[in-house]
Design a protein around this motif. Structure first.
Motif, PDB file in Angstrom:
ATOM      1  N   PRO A  70       0.821  -1.223   0.000  1.00 41.98           N
ATOM      2  CA  PRO A  70       0.000   0.000   0.000  1.00 41.98           C
ATOM      3  C   PRO A  70       0.856   1.274   0.000  1.00 41.98           C
ATOM      4  O   PRO A  70       0.534   2.239  -0.701  1.00 41.98           O
ATOM      5  N   ASP A  71       1.915   1.237   0.804  1.00 39.42           N
ATOM      6  CA  ASP A  71       2.794   2.422   0.836  1.00 39.42           C
ATOM      7  C   ASP A  71       3.437   2.631  -0.517  1.00 39.42           C
ATOM      8  O   ASP A  71       3.614   3.785  -0.975  1.00 39.42           O
ATOM      9  N   ALA A  72       3.812   1.555  -1.188  1.00 36.76           N
ATOM     10  CA  ALA A  72       4.416   1.664  -2.511  1.00 36.76           C
ATOM     11  C   ALA A  72       3.435   2.277  -3.497  1.00 36.76           C
ATOM     12  O   ALA A  72       3.806   3.117  -4.328  1.00 36.76           O
ATOM     13  N   GLU A  73       2.167   1.878  -3.406  1.00 37.22           N
ATOM     14  CA  GLU A  73       1.144   2.426  -4.302  1.00 37.22           C
ATOM     15  C   GLU A  73       0.935   3.918  -4.033  1.00 37.22           C
ATOM     16  O   GLU A  73       0.732   4.707  -4.966  1.00 37.22           O
ATOM     17  N   LEU A  74       0.928   4.291  -2.736  1.00 38.21           N
ATOM     18  CA  LEU A  74       0.766   5.719  -2.391  1.00 38.21           C
ATOM     19  C   LEU A  74       1.886   6.546  -3.030  1.00 38.21           C
ATOM     20  O   LEU A  74       1.647   7.654  -3.534  1.00 38.21           O
ATOM     21  N   ILE A  75       3.085   6.033  -2.990  1.00 39.43           N
ATOM     22  CA  ILE A  75       4.236   6.742  -3.581  1.00 39.43           C
ATOM     23  C   ILE A  75       4.035   6.886  -5.078  1.00 39.43           C
ATOM     24  O   ILE A  75       4.231   7.973  -5.658  1.00 39.43           O
ATOM     25  N   LYS A  76       3.621   5.829  -5.763  1.00 38.94           N
ATOM     26  CA  LYS A  76       3.405   5.891  -7.212  1.00 38.94           C
ATOM     27  C   LYS A  76       2.323   6.908  -7.555  1.00 38.94           C
ATOM     28  O   LYS A  76       2.457   7.694  -8.501  1.00 38.94           O
ATOM     29  N   GLN A  77       1.210   6.868  -6.795  1.00 38.76           N
ATOM     30  CA  GLN A  77       0.107   7.800  -7.064  1.00 38.76           C
ATOM     31  C   GLN A  77       0.567   9.251  -6.890  1.00 38.76           C
ATOM     32  O   GLN A  77       0.182  10.131  -7.656  1.00 38.76           O
ATOM     33  N   GLU A  78       1.350   9.485  -5.867  1.00 35.73           N
ATOM     34  CA  GLU A  78       1.853  10.861  -5.619  1.00 35.73           C
ATOM     35  C   GLU A  78       2.700  11.341  -6.795  1.00 35.73           C
ATOM     36  O   GLU A  78       2.593  12.491  -7.221  1.00 35.73           O
ATOM     37  N   LEU A  79       3.502  10.461  -7.330  1.00 44.60           N
ATOM     38  CA  LEU A  79       4.370  10.845  -8.449  1.00 44.60           C
ATOM     39  C   LEU A  79       3.569  11.046  -9.730  1.00 44.60           C
ATOM     40  O   LEU A  79       3.888  11.929 -10.542  1.00 44.60           O
ATOM     41  N   LYS A  80       2.518  10.231  -9.901  1.00 44.29           N
ATOM     42  CA  LYS A  80       1.661  10.396 -11.086  1.00 44.29           C
ATOM     43  C   LYS A  80       0.917  11.717 -11.047  1.00 44.29           C
ATOM     44  O   LYS A  80       0.674  12.349 -12.085  1.00 44.29           O
ATOM     45  N   LYS A  81       0.521  12.152  -9.819  1.00 51.34           N
ATOM     46  CA  LYS A  81      -0.176  13.438  -9.681  1.00 51.34           C
ATOM     47  C   LYS A  81       0.702  14.586 -10.180  1.00 51.34           C
ATOM     48  O   LYS A  81       0.202  15.604 -10.661  1.00 51.34           O
ATOM     49  N   GLU A  82       2.007  14.413 -10.064  1.00 54.61           N
ATOM     50  CA  GLU A  82       2.948  15.468 -10.483  1.00 54.61           C
ATOM     51  C   GLU A  82       3.361  15.293 -11.937  1.00 54.61           C
ATOM     52  O   GLU A  82       4.306  15.951 -12.393  1.00 54.61           O
ATOM     53  N   ASN A  83       2.610  14.427 -12.654  1.00 49.75           N
ATOM     54  CA  ASN A  83       2.878  14.190 -14.085  1.00 49.75           C
ATOM     55  C   ASN A  83       4.319  13.716 -14.336  1.00 49.75           C
ATOM     56  O   ASN A  83       4.960  14.095 -15.311  1.00 49.75           O
ATOM     57  N   LEU A  84       4.794  12.923 -13.434  1.00 49.17           N
ATOM     58  CA  LEU A  84       6.142  12.388 -13.583  1.00 49.17           C
ATOM     59  C   LEU A  84       6.040  11.066 -14.338  1.00 49.17           C
ATOM     60  O   LEU A  84       5.283  10.165 -13.964  1.00 49.17           O
ATOM     61  N   HIS A  85       6.742  10.928 -15.459  1.00 52.23           N
ATOM     62  CA  HIS A  85       6.716   9.708 -16.277  1.00 52.23           C
ATOM     63  C   HIS A  85       7.774   8.745 -15.755  1.00 52.23           C
ATOM     64  O   HIS A  85       8.954   9.066 -15.763  1.00 52.23           O
TER      65      HIS A  85
END
Length: 584
Positions: free
Chosen positions: A14-29
């Motif tokens: 779950p923590d790993a998913e939270l990190i990915k979602q946060e990075l996607k919000k910043e439009n990071l590819h």
């Protein structure tokens, strides 16, 4: 745009998913992979080749600090960020100190995107520096075998690379220079502000060259030809400045010396001529023209003897030529003539000019006009000869007159019957004879300045032995001299003193036909004369004071001692010993 490879070291999905979602919000590819064991972590570093690593601090089978150490071992260029639930400031500081780029608390994941960008920017700058360093290393052999000091300076004016010559120049190890600022290394340089200005201009694309004296730690003042050269990367952006400093001190000193020598030759009061190996004139200085009236155009290609007046023999010229072609210096005098035919004298020194192998390249002739001196010498020689003849004649006449007086006194003695009067006449006669001996010595000597006292003392002893009818079998003399000579001002008073003291010993030291010895020591050492006249006779009473003597002889001795500014001492424990000391 290339996607980022992000390696997640996280045991909580779950923590790993939270990190990915946060990075996607910043439009990071990005492409992310999650691992939670050391084995998987090391495998993915090698196969996945991540651009950045995000690691939890505490894991069941692994931990963030261990992962950081493994990363630094496997690939220290990969940025490493700690992402954890909680972390004390002390632990966070330890992570950064150990090599982590940053740390982000999971409750503040909004900071993660900026932390990643900062870490990637740092990585990019490191990669650029690494490329520069690799380029420098690629040419390391050429650069480090160069005698020209070189350094690579970044935009922060910090040393990133230096060659061996640069380390030697500053007398510092490479590790003491790399990472230091320009101002730190050059802090003792008076022109540091100007150097910083040159760096600014070089980073703007200007190539700068200048020459200046610098003070170095090891070699002191040195003259350098300095260049600031912009260094462009693959995108043609100036990232560094290469500084070279070629040591031209020896050339500069040679240039200064050459300027001095040139001025010294041109302004020299002596005539200076330079010829080729055949003796043909190639150069003359202004003094030569002034003396001879000849210009270089008139004498170039000719031999220097074009000015001779035929008073010098061919043998002298042959000996001269043999000397200088043999690599030796010739010195002598010539009587030459100028352009108008007027004669003049000059001293001449001819020296070969050689290269480092000793081969003769040229000849330099230094000539000094001594005509005035020669005329003065001739005049002085003539004057001295006249004076010498006159002085010899004076000494001869004084000696003759003293001998006439001596003869008159001797004749008068035949008519003196009183013993005391006879002795007074005899003492006076011996004094006159001692002065006559001095003048005879000067008349017969090659020098009119000094009297040789070895001759005088041997004569005066013989004279006194005869005058007082001394038996040589009873009284002997011992003379120790060390080539003592006195000038006329000292010779006469010292001669009279010797006469009086010897007379005293011969008359009074050996009564009742006693035997004995008279000793004379006369020496000169470091500006001081020491005269000792001693005998082993009866001596003086213990309470006798020679300074207050009523005797005419000792009164005369004391007066003459004062005249020569000497000191007279008397010892009478074993006979009599007079010691006279005086200075030149």
């Amino acid at each position: 745009m290339k996607k980022l490879n992000i390696l997640l070291l996280e045991d909580s999905k779950p923590d790993a998913e939270l990190i990915k979602q946060e990075l996607k919000k910043e439009n990071l590819h990005f492409v992310a992979k999650r691992v939670d064991t050391r084995k998987d972590f090391i495998r993915e570093i090698k196969s996945f080749r991540p651009d950045i690593i995000l690691s939890d601090y505490n894991l069941p089978q692994y931990d963030g600090m261990s992962a950081l150490k493994d990363t630094l071992t496997l690939d220290p260029q990969i940025p490493f960020i700690i992402v954890t639930g909680s972390l004390s400031e002390e632990v966070a500081a330890e992570c950064i100190k150990s090599g982590a780029c940053d740390y982000v608390v999971k409750e503040r994941l909004f900071r993660l995107e900026s932390a990643i960008k900062n870490a990637l920017n740092i990585k990019k700058e490191k990669e650029k520096s690494k490329k520069v360093e690799e380029t420098w290393k690629r040419y390391d052999f050429i650069i480090n075998t160069s005698n020209i000091p070189m350094s690579l300076i970044n935009k922060d004016l910090v040393y990133e690379a230096v060659n061996n010559a640069y380390c030697i120049q500053h007398d510092l190890h490479r590790n003491r220079i790399i990472g230091q600022s320009v101002t730190e290394i050059w802090k003792s340089t008076a022109s540091i502000e100007k150097i910083i200005e040159y760096f600014k201009r070089a980073f703007q694309g200007e190539e700068i060259r200048y020459q200046e004296w610098f003070v170095t730690t090891k070699y002191g003042g040195r003259f350098y030809d300095v260049a600031f050269i912009p260094y462009y990367n693959e995108e043609h952006i100036i990232t560094h400045v290469v500084v070279t400093s070629n040591d031209l001190t020896e050339n500069k000193l040679a240039e200064i010396e050459l300027q001095k020598l040139s001025a010294a030759v041109e302004q020299n009061p002596a005539s200076i001529v330079i010829t080729d190996l055949e003796g043909n004139i190639e150069y003359i200085n202004p003094k030569f023209t002034e003396l001879t009236g000849c210009t270089l155009k008139e004498v170039a290609g000719n031999k220097p003897d074009i000015l001779k007046n035929n008073s010098t023999s061919p043998q002298k010229f042959r000996k001269l030529w043999k000397t200088i072609t043999g690599g030796k210096v010739w010195k002598g005098e010539f009587r030459n003539q100028n352009k108008n035919g007027d004669s003049y004298w000059e001293t001449v020194t001819i020296s070969p000019i050689t290269n480092s192998e000793g081969e003769i390249l040229k000849f330099v002739i230094i000539k000094e006009n001594i005509t005035t001196r020669k005329k003065a010498e001739e005049k002085l020689k003539s004057s001295l000869l006249e004076k010498e003849i006159m002085l010899k004649e004076i000494h001869h006449r004084v000696k003759n007159n003293l001998q006439i007086i001596s003869s008159l006194l001797h004749m008068q003695l035949k008519y003196v019957h009183d013993k005391n009067t006879y002795n007074c006449f005899l003492d006076s006669l011996n004094r006159i004879k001692s002065m006559a001996l001095i003048h005879e010595n000067l008349y017969q000597s090659d020098s009119l300045k000094d009297v040789d006292f070895s001759f005088f003392i041997s004569k005066i002893i013989l004279q006194l032995f005869t005058a007082y009818n001394i038996n040589k079998d009873k009284i002997s003399t011992k003379v120790n001299l060390s080539n003592v000579s006195l000038n006329i001002n000292l010779a006469i008073p010292i001669g009279l003193i010797i006469n009086e003291l010897l007379t005293n010993s011969m008359k009074y030291a050996f009564p009742d036909n006693r035997s004995g010895e008279i000793t004379i020591d006369f020496k000169y050492d470091q500006g001081k004369y020491t005269l000792i006249i001693a005998d082993d006779g009866v001596g003086f009473p213990d309470d006798y004071d020679h300074n207050n003597s009523k005797s005419l002889g000792l009164l005369l001795v004391n007066a003459l001692t004062r005249q020569v500014q000497g000191k007279l001492a008397l010892e009478s424990s074993k006979g009599t010993k007079f010691t006279l000391t005086f200075h030149k």
